[in-house]
Design an enzyme around this catalytic site. Structure first.
Site, PDB file in Angstrom:
ATOM      1  N   GLU A  31     -28.260 -14.517  14.801  1.00  0.00           N
ATOM      2  CA  GLU A  31     -27.820 -15.615  14.123  1.00  0.00           C
ATOM      3  C   GLU A  31     -27.513 -16.859  14.976  1.00  0.00           C
ATOM      4  OE1 GLU A  31     -23.859 -16.094  12.142  1.00  0.00           O
ATOM      5  OE2 GLU A  31     -25.239 -15.389  10.113  1.00  0.00           O
ATOM      6  N   HIS A  91      -7.843 -12.490   1.646  1.00  0.00           N
ATOM      7  CA  HIS A  91      -7.932 -12.398   3.191  1.00  0.00           C
ATOM      8  C   HIS A  91      -6.387 -12.129   3.712  1.00  0.00           C
ATOM      9  CE1 HIS A  91      -8.824 -13.386   7.095  1.00  0.00           C
ATOM     10  NE2 HIS A  91     -10.037 -13.257   6.877  1.00  0.00           N
ATOM     11  N   HIS A 145     -11.028 -18.166   3.446  1.00  0.00           N
ATOM     12  CA  HIS A 145     -10.203 -17.905   4.698  1.00  0.00           C
ATOM     13  C   HIS A 145     -10.466 -18.978   5.530  1.00  0.00           C
ATOM     14  CE1 HIS A 145     -13.725 -16.596   7.165  1.00  0.00           C
ATOM     15  NE2 HIS A 145     -14.313 -16.621   6.286  1.00  0.00           N
ATOM     16  N   ASP A 192     -20.703 -16.777  15.757  1.00  0.00           N
ATOM     17  CA  ASP A 192     -20.096 -17.789  16.259  1.00  0.00           C
ATOM     18  C   ASP A 192     -18.323 -17.856  16.259  1.00  0.00           C
ATOM     19  OD1 ASP A 192     -18.986 -17.593  13.535  1.00  0.00           O
ATOM     20  OD2 ASP A 192     -20.211 -19.082  12.648  1.00  0.00           O
ATOM     21  N   ARG A 248     -10.114 -21.633   8.359  1.00  0.00           N
ATOM     22  CA  ARG A 248      -9.185 -22.682   9.110  1.00  0.00           C
ATOM     23  C   ARG A 248      -8.965 -23.791   8.348  1.00  0.00           C
ATOM     24  NH1 ARG A 248     -10.462 -19.991  13.824  1.00  0.00           N
ATOM     25  NH2 ARG A 248      -9.003 -18.444  14.492  1.00  0.00           N
ATOM     26  N   GLU A 294     -15.655 -22.645  15.063  1.00  0.00           N
ATOM     27  CA  GLU A 294     -16.991 -22.053  15.261  1.00  0.00           C
ATOM     28  C   GLU A 294     -18.251 -22.777  15.651  1.00  0.00           C
ATOM     29  OE1 GLU A 294     -14.636 -21.798  12.629  1.00  0.00           O
ATOM     30  OE2 GLU A 294     -14.240 -19.505  12.402  1.00  0.00           O
TER      31      GLU A 294
HETATM   32  N1  UDP Z   1     -16.444  -9.367   2.690  1.00  0.00           N
HETATM   33  C1  UDP Z   1     -16.147  -7.818   2.563  1.00  0.00           C
HETATM   34  N2  UDP Z   1     -14.900  -7.836   1.724  1.00  0.00           N
HETATM   35  C2  UDP Z   1     -14.295  -8.619   1.230  1.00  0.00           C
HETATM   36  C3  UDP Z   1     -14.919 -10.131   1.427  1.00  0.00           C
HETATM   37  C4  UDP Z   1     -16.019 -10.271   2.341  1.00  0.00           C
HETATM   38  O1  UDP Z   1     -16.770  -6.827   2.938  1.00  0.00           O
HETATM   39  O2  UDP Z   1     -13.583  -8.513   0.597  1.00  0.00           O
HETATM   40  C5  UDP Z   1     -18.046  -9.396   3.443  1.00  0.00           C
HETATM   41  C6  UDP Z   1     -18.997 -10.251   2.848  1.00  0.00           C
HETATM   42  O3  UDP Z   1     -19.756  -9.415   2.045  1.00  0.00           O
HETATM   43  C7  UDP Z   1     -19.767 -10.880   3.848  1.00  0.00           C
HETATM   44  C8  UDP Z   1     -18.809 -11.074   4.889  1.00  0.00           C
HETATM   45  O4  UDP Z   1     -17.623 -10.268   4.547  1.00  0.00           O
HETATM   46  O5  UDP Z   1     -20.661 -10.063   4.328  1.00  0.00           O
HETATM   47  C9  UDP Z   1     -18.189 -12.464   5.387  1.00  0.00           C
HETATM   48  O6  UDP Z   1     -16.970 -12.336   6.128  1.00  0.00           O
HETATM   49  P1  UDP Z   1     -15.783 -13.698   6.209  1.00  0.00           P
HETATM   50  O7  UDP Z   1     -15.914 -14.338   4.859  1.00  0.00           O
HETATM   51  O8  UDP Z   1     -14.657 -12.789   6.598  1.00  0.00           O
HETATM   52  O9  UDP Z   1     -16.449 -14.190   7.357  1.00  0.00           O
HETATM   53  P2  UDP Z   1     -17.634 -15.648   7.404  1.00  0.00           P
HETATM   54  O10 UDP Z   1     -18.843 -14.947   6.849  1.00  0.00           O
HETATM   55  O11 UDP Z   1     -16.999 -16.842   6.742  1.00  0.00           O
HETATM   56  O12 UDP Z   1     -17.731 -15.647   8.961  1.00  0.00           O
END
Ligand code: UDP
Length: 380
Positions: free
Chosen positions: A122, A249, A217, A100, A219, A136
Site C-alpha cells: 500500500e 471503535h 476513529h 502508514d 485522530r 499517518e
Molecule cells: N473493520 C472491522 N470491524 C469493524 C470496523 C472495521 O473489521 O468493526 C475493518 C474494515 O473492514 C477495514 C478495516 O477494519 O478493513 C479498517 O480499519 P480502521 O477503520 O480501523 O483503520 P483505517 O483503515 O482507517 O486505517
C-alpha cells in the site's frame, strides 16, 4: 542440496494492517524457497487479535507493545527498540510493512538501520497534507525513501511515488490487498454462514429500514469533530425509516462522546467492533456507509455501497473519482443533507451505488509474492 530459504519478516500492529497483510502472508507462504515469519507489535491489541483469530494467523513474535494512554513518542521509541531486537534475532532477508502506522514507519526504519531491504505494501497513498491524516501521512512518506519494493495499489499511488523521485523500476502497481481479503472472506462466509451469524438479530431488528453503517476513529476528528458526528447521527436517527448500525471503535475519544451525545435509541445499534466477517456482512446489509476510515473507503465501493467520507481530504481519491465516495467532512448539516439525498432521491442513490473496484481485482497478494520471489531468483 537445496539452497537455503530466504526469510521474509512481515511486521504489523493494527487491525487494518492485519486485514491487508493476511492474504500476503498466505501468498508468500505458498512460494517454495521462502520462509515467512510474522511479528506483531500489537499497537492495537484487541482489534488486531480479532483479525488474527479469523485469519488463523499465529504470529511468530508478539511484542505486545500496547500500553494504555501511551503517547506517540513513547510508542515510537518502544517500537524502535523492540523491533530492532526482533530483527537481530530473526535476521530476515527482507522486511515487509503495510501502510502508514507507527509500526510500519518504525519497522522500515529498524530494517534500514540494519541494511535489510524493505517492501512497502500500500505504497504511494498521499493526501498532500501532513496533518490529515495525522500522523499517518508522514509515517508513509518516511517509508518511501527506505523501501526498495513499492507495492502501489493504484496508478495514482504509483504516480505519487514517481513525483517523489522514487526509482520507477521499484514501483509495482499491484492493486490493494484489502480487496483480496474482502473477496476471500466473503467467499468463506458463503460456505460458512455461521461466521457472520452474530448479526442475525440486528438484521431482523432493522428489517424494512434503510441502514446506515457508521465507523469513526480518526485522530483529526477527536474533540469537536466527534461531537459533530454524534449530533449528525442523532438527527439521522430521528428518521423512522432509517436505522444506524455503529460498531464503535474502543478509543475513549469515540466512546465517551457517543455515550454523552448519541445515547440509546431503538433504531441505533451501537455495538462492539465487529470481527472481519461480521463487518463484511454489515457492509453487505447496509444501504449507505458513513465513515472516516481508510480501509472502509476501499471496501464499500467494491460492494456497491455509497460511502460518505467524514474527512476534508482523502489519500484515496479513486473512490471519489469513480463517483462511489464523497467527502462530506463532519459538519452535521452537511452529513444529514447528504444522507437524506441518498435515502430520498433514488437517482442520487443509484448514481453512487455502482459496484466498482478502483482499488484492486483480488489478486494483489499473488502479484506481491511474485515480485518478492523474483527478487530472490525464485518462482511464485
Ligand atoms: N473493520 C472491522 N470491524 C469493524 C470496523 C472495521 O473489521 O468493526 C475493518 C474494515 O473492514 C477495514 C478495516 O477494519 O478493513 C479498517 O480499519 P480502521 O477503520 O480501523 O483503520 P483505517 O483503515 O482507517 O486505517
Amino acid at each position: 542440496m537445496s539452497p537455503p530459504s530466504r526469510r521474509i519478516l512481515l511486521i504489523f500492529g493494527t487491525r487494518p494492517e492485519a486485514i491487508k497483510l493476511f492474504p500476503v502472508v498466505r501468498a508468500l507462504a505458498a512460494v517454495p524457497g521462502l520462509e515467512v515469519r510474522t511479528c506483531v507489535t500489537a499497537q492495537h491489541r484487541g482489534l488486531l487479535d480479532q483479525v488474527l483469530a479469523i485469519a488463523g494467523l499465529t504470529p511468530d513474535v508478539d511484542l505486545d507493545l500496547m500500553e494504555p494512554g501511551q503517547t506517540l513518542e513513547q510508542l515510537t521509541a518502544r517500537l524502535l527498540t523492540g523491533l530492532g531486537k526482533v530483527m537481530d534475532a530473526e535476521k530476515p532477508d527482507r522486511v515487509i510493512v503495510q501502510g502508514d502506522t507507527a509500526t510500519a514507519m518504525v519497522g522500515a526504519l529498524a530494517a534500514y538501520y540494519r541494511k535489510v531491504p524493505v517492501g512497502h505494501v500500500e505504497a504511494g497513498l498521499r493526501s498532500g497534507d501532513i496533518y490529515q491524516p495525522w500522523p499517518e501521512e508522514v509515517n508513509r512518506r518516511i517509508v518511501a525513501p527506505i523501501a526498495d519494493q513499492h507495492f502501489a495499489p493504484t496508478e495514482t499511488a504509483a504516480e505519487a511515488l514517481r513525483r517523489e523521485n522514487i526509482d520507477p523500476a521499484t514501483i509495482h502497481v499491484t492493486g490493494n490487498t484489502v480487496i483480496d481479503a474482502l473477496l476471500a472472506t466473503r467467499a468463506q462466509i458463503e460456505v460458512e454462514p455461521g461466521m457472520s451469524a452474530g448479526l442475525d438479530p440486528i438484521a431482523a431488528r432493522f428489517a424494512g429500514k434503510r441502514v446506515v453503517l457508521v465507523t469513526t476513529h480518526r485522530r483529526e476528528n477527536f474533540g469537536g469533530g466527534m461531537e459533530d458526528i454524534a449530533r449528525a447521527l442523532g438527527r439521522i436517527a430521528d428518521r423512522d425509516d432509517t436505522a444506524i448500525l455503529f460498531p464503535v471503535h474502543p478509543n475513549p475519544n469515540v466512546v465517551a462522546v457517543m455515550d454523552k451525545l448519541l445515547g440509546d435509541r431503538p433504531n441505533v445499534a451501537r455495538i462492539e467492533p465487529l470481527d472481519y466477517p461480521h463487518f463484511i456482512r454489515a457492509l453487505d446489509l447496509c444501504d449507505v456507509v458513513l465513515s472516516d476510515s481508510g480501509g472502509v473507503q476501499e471496501e464499500a465501493p467494491a460492494l456497491g455501497k455509497p460511502v460518505l467520507v467524514m474527512r476534508e481530504t482523502t489519500e484515496r481519491p479513486e473512490g471519489v473519482a469513480a463517483g462511489t465516495a464523497r467527502l462530506v467532512g463532519t459538519d452535521p448539516k452537511r452529513i444529514v443533507s447528504e444522507i437524506s439525498t441518498l435515502l430520498d432521491v433514488p437517482s442520487a442513490y443509484s448514481a453512487m451505488a455502482r459496484a466498482h473496484n478502483p482499488f484492486g481485482d483480488g489478486h494483489a497478494s499473488e502479484r506481491i509474492a511474485g515480485i518478492v520471489a523474483n527478487s530472490f531468483g525464485l518462482v511464485a
